[in-house]
Design a protein around this motif. Structure first.
Motif, PDB file in Angstrom:
ATOM      1  N   ARG A  72       0.870  -1.176   0.000  1.00  0.00           N
ATOM      2  CA  ARG A  72       0.000   0.000   0.000  1.00  0.00           C
ATOM      3  C   ARG A  72       0.907   1.225   0.000  1.00  0.00           C
ATOM      4  NH1 ARG A  72      -3.010  -3.215  -1.146  1.00  0.00           N
ATOM      5  NH2 ARG A  72      -4.875  -4.004  -0.118  1.00  0.00           N
ATOM      6  N   PRO A  73       0.443   2.382  -0.491  1.00  0.00           N
ATOM      7  CA  PRO A  73       1.329   3.546  -0.592  1.00  0.00           C
ATOM      8  C   PRO A  73       2.052   3.883   0.714  1.00  0.00           C
ATOM      9  CG  PRO A  73      -0.646   3.961  -1.859  1.00  0.00           C
ATOM     10  CD  PRO A  73      -0.869   2.641  -1.155  1.00  0.00           C
ATOM     11  N   THR A  95       0.256   0.514  -6.315  1.00  0.00           N
ATOM     12  CA  THR A  95      -0.383   1.592  -7.078  1.00  0.00           C
ATOM     13  C   THR A  95      -1.198   2.463  -6.123  1.00  0.00           C
ATOM     14  OG1 THR A  95      -2.367   0.292  -7.561  1.00  0.00           O
ATOM     15  CG2 THR A  95      -0.557   0.153  -9.148  1.00  0.00           C
ATOM     16  N   GLY A  96      -1.735   3.552  -6.660  1.00  0.00           N
ATOM     17  CA  GLY A  96      -2.633   4.398  -5.880  1.00  0.00           C
ATOM     18  C   GLY A  96      -1.932   5.529  -5.140  1.00  0.00           C
ATOM     19  N   PHE A  97      -0.717   5.926  -5.588  1.00  0.00           N
ATOM     20  CA  PHE A  97      -0.018   7.048  -4.948  1.00  0.00           C
ATOM     21  C   PHE A  97      -0.691   8.364  -5.328  1.00  0.00           C
ATOM     22  CE2 PHE A  97       3.330   3.818  -5.304  1.00  0.00           C
ATOM     23  CZ  PHE A  97       3.793   3.804  -3.999  1.00  0.00           C
ATOM     24  N   SER A  98      -0.858   9.266  -4.353  1.00  0.00           N
ATOM     25  CA  SER A  98      -1.331  10.624  -4.649  1.00  0.00           C
ATOM     26  C   SER A  98      -0.169  11.375  -5.302  1.00  0.00           C
ATOM     27  CB  SER A  98      -1.737  11.328  -3.358  1.00  0.00           C
ATOM     28  OG  SER A  98      -0.581  11.555  -2.567  1.00  0.00           O
ATOM     29  N   PRO A  99      -0.444  12.544  -5.936  1.00  0.00           N
ATOM     30  CA  PRO A  99       0.677  13.306  -6.524  1.00  0.00           C
ATOM     31  C   PRO A  99       1.761  13.617  -5.495  1.00  0.00           C
ATOM     32  CG  PRO A  99      -1.406  14.132  -7.361  1.00  0.00           C
ATOM     33  CD  PRO A  99      -1.755  13.114  -6.298  1.00  0.00           C
ATOM     34  N   ALA A 100       1.377  13.957  -4.254  1.00  0.00           N
ATOM     35  CA  ALA A 100       2.388  14.271  -3.225  1.00  0.00           C
ATOM     36  C   ALA A 100       3.198  13.021  -2.887  1.00  0.00           C
ATOM     37  CB  ALA A 100       1.707  14.821  -1.979  1.00  0.00           C
ATOM     38  N   GLU A 101       2.515  11.861  -2.801  1.00  0.00           N
ATOM     39  CA  GLU A 101       3.237  10.617  -2.513  1.00  0.00           C
ATOM     40  C   GLU A 101       4.163  10.247  -3.677  1.00  0.00           C
ATOM     41  OE1 GLU A 101      -0.024   8.396   0.394  1.00  0.00           O
ATOM     42  OE2 GLU A 101      -0.241   8.239  -1.779  1.00  0.00           O
ATOM     43  N   GLN A 102       3.695  10.490  -4.901  1.00  0.00           N
ATOM     44  CA  GLN A 102       4.531  10.182  -6.068  1.00  0.00           C
ATOM     45  C   GLN A 102       5.798  11.043  -6.049  1.00  0.00           C
ATOM     46  OE1 GLN A 102       4.281   7.670  -8.230  1.00  0.00           O
ATOM     47  NE2 GLN A 102       6.173   8.387  -9.167  1.00  0.00           N
ATOM     48  N   ASP A 156      -8.249   0.787  -5.215  1.00  0.00           N
ATOM     49  CA  ASP A 156      -8.122   2.081  -5.896  1.00  0.00           C
ATOM     50  C   ASP A 156      -8.753   2.001  -7.290  1.00  0.00           C
ATOM     51  OD1 ASP A 156      -5.875   0.298  -6.226  1.00  0.00           O
ATOM     52  OD2 ASP A 156      -4.858   1.831  -7.388  1.00  0.00           O
ATOM     53  N   GLU A 178      -4.299  14.954 -16.946  1.00  0.00           N
ATOM     54  CA  GLU A 178      -4.976  15.522 -15.769  1.00  0.00           C
ATOM     55  C   GLU A 178      -6.076  16.495 -16.211  1.00  0.00           C
ATOM     56  OE1 GLU A 178      -1.687  14.579 -15.534  1.00  0.00           O
ATOM     57  OE2 GLU A 178      -2.445  13.096 -14.139  1.00  0.00           O
TER      58      GLU A 178
END
Ligand code: NAD
Length: 261
Positions: A72-73, A95-102, A156, A178
């Protein structure tokens, strides 16, 4: 003879973790060196092929060469932090990272080699290439819609693979995903905007992963589909990526780089 690459699997008791363990058994050049699960998971303490499933990645950092992570992220980011401090490459399947997590993933890849792919299957990565060619050849006159289906446990949506497929088409058409993505439709939507790329999600049963990209034109439509029939295709690709990643300089790589596509 070169020593086998020692692999650690984070999320060892998960669906992908189990597929990785079973695919790794058949591969020369790789050896299972560490298995890690979340603290409190029922699998902790069990032995698989003589390797005990533990709950502490930090405690086994010296035991492996490459970490494979399908969790999980939040746990992936914690693992990346540990691995970047220890100089251990990571195959990142979560998978499933937010832009900040990415952005945190990209930051870790300044210190270690990270191979991240929303889909480690060889077929999907070939599809990404075919899609870019198809989108460029068909041009802007075709409406693009992406339909994906996964098992009932997936958390997700749309899938990371569907987003990667959408991004491949958007890039080929000079659009920003986006800005043009439409995630599901309901009610009085109005007529379709020709620039948009639509996503539809199906969830249920034990579907491992189906993706179809439709190019809908006047008088014809082109559909490009990929269907996974076992998790072995993701696991095989991730293990191939792990062998390729061993000894690479820091950077954020993807499966296309592994396959030379
Ligand atoms: P799953 O729920 O079956 O397995 C996840 C495992 O991670 C569980 O066993 C869970 O206990 C473990 N986990 C959670 N937190 C942890 C922690 N802090 N430390 C160690 N282990 C921890 O899920 P799955 O179907 O195996 O999928 C996992 C992820 O991989 C999802 O994000 C999924 O979308 C992704 N996935 C990616 C690909 C790809 O090719 N990139 C393919 C399939 C699945």
């Amino acid at each position: 003879m070169t020593a086998p690459v020692r692999i650690a699997i984070l999320g060892a008791a998960g669906r992908m973790g189990q597929a990785l363990i079973s695919s790794a058994r058949d591969l020369p050049g790789l050896v299972l060196a560490a298995l890690i699960e979340r603290p409190g998971a029922p699998a902790i303490g069990q032995s698989v092929d003589g390797v005990r499933i533990g709950a502490d990645l930090a405690a086994v950092l010296d035991h492996f060469d490459v970490l494979i992570d399908f969790t999980r992220p939040a746990s992936s980011l914690a693992a990346l932090e540990l691995c970047s401090a220890a100089g251990k490459p990571v195959v990142l399947g979560t998978t499933g990272f937010s832009p900040a997590e990415q952005a945190e993933v990209a930051a870790a890849a300044r210190f270690i080699a990270v191979c991240q792919s929303a889909n480690f299957s060889v077929g999907v990565n070939v599809l990404l290439r075919l899609l870019a060619d198809a989108a460029r050849a068909l041009g802007p006159g075709y409406d693009v819609e992406i339909v994906e289906a996964h098992h009932r446990h997936k958390v997700d949506a749309p899938s990371g693979t569907a987003l990667a497929l959408g991004r491949a088409v958007a890039t080929a058409l000079g659009r920003d995903l986006e800005a043009v993505a439409v995630y599901g439709r309901e009610g009085q939507t109005g007529a379709r905007d020709s620039q948009t790329i639509g996503f539809a999600t199906v969830r249920g049963g034990d579907v491992i992963g189906d993706h179809t990209v439709l190019f809908l034109g006047e008088g014809e439509r082109l559909e490009l589909s990929h269907r996974a029939s076992s998790r072995g295709n993701f696991a095989g690709g991730a293990l191939r990526a792990a062998a390729w990643l061993h000894g690479r300089p820091p950077g954020l790589y993807d499966m296309k780089a592994v396959l030379g596509l």
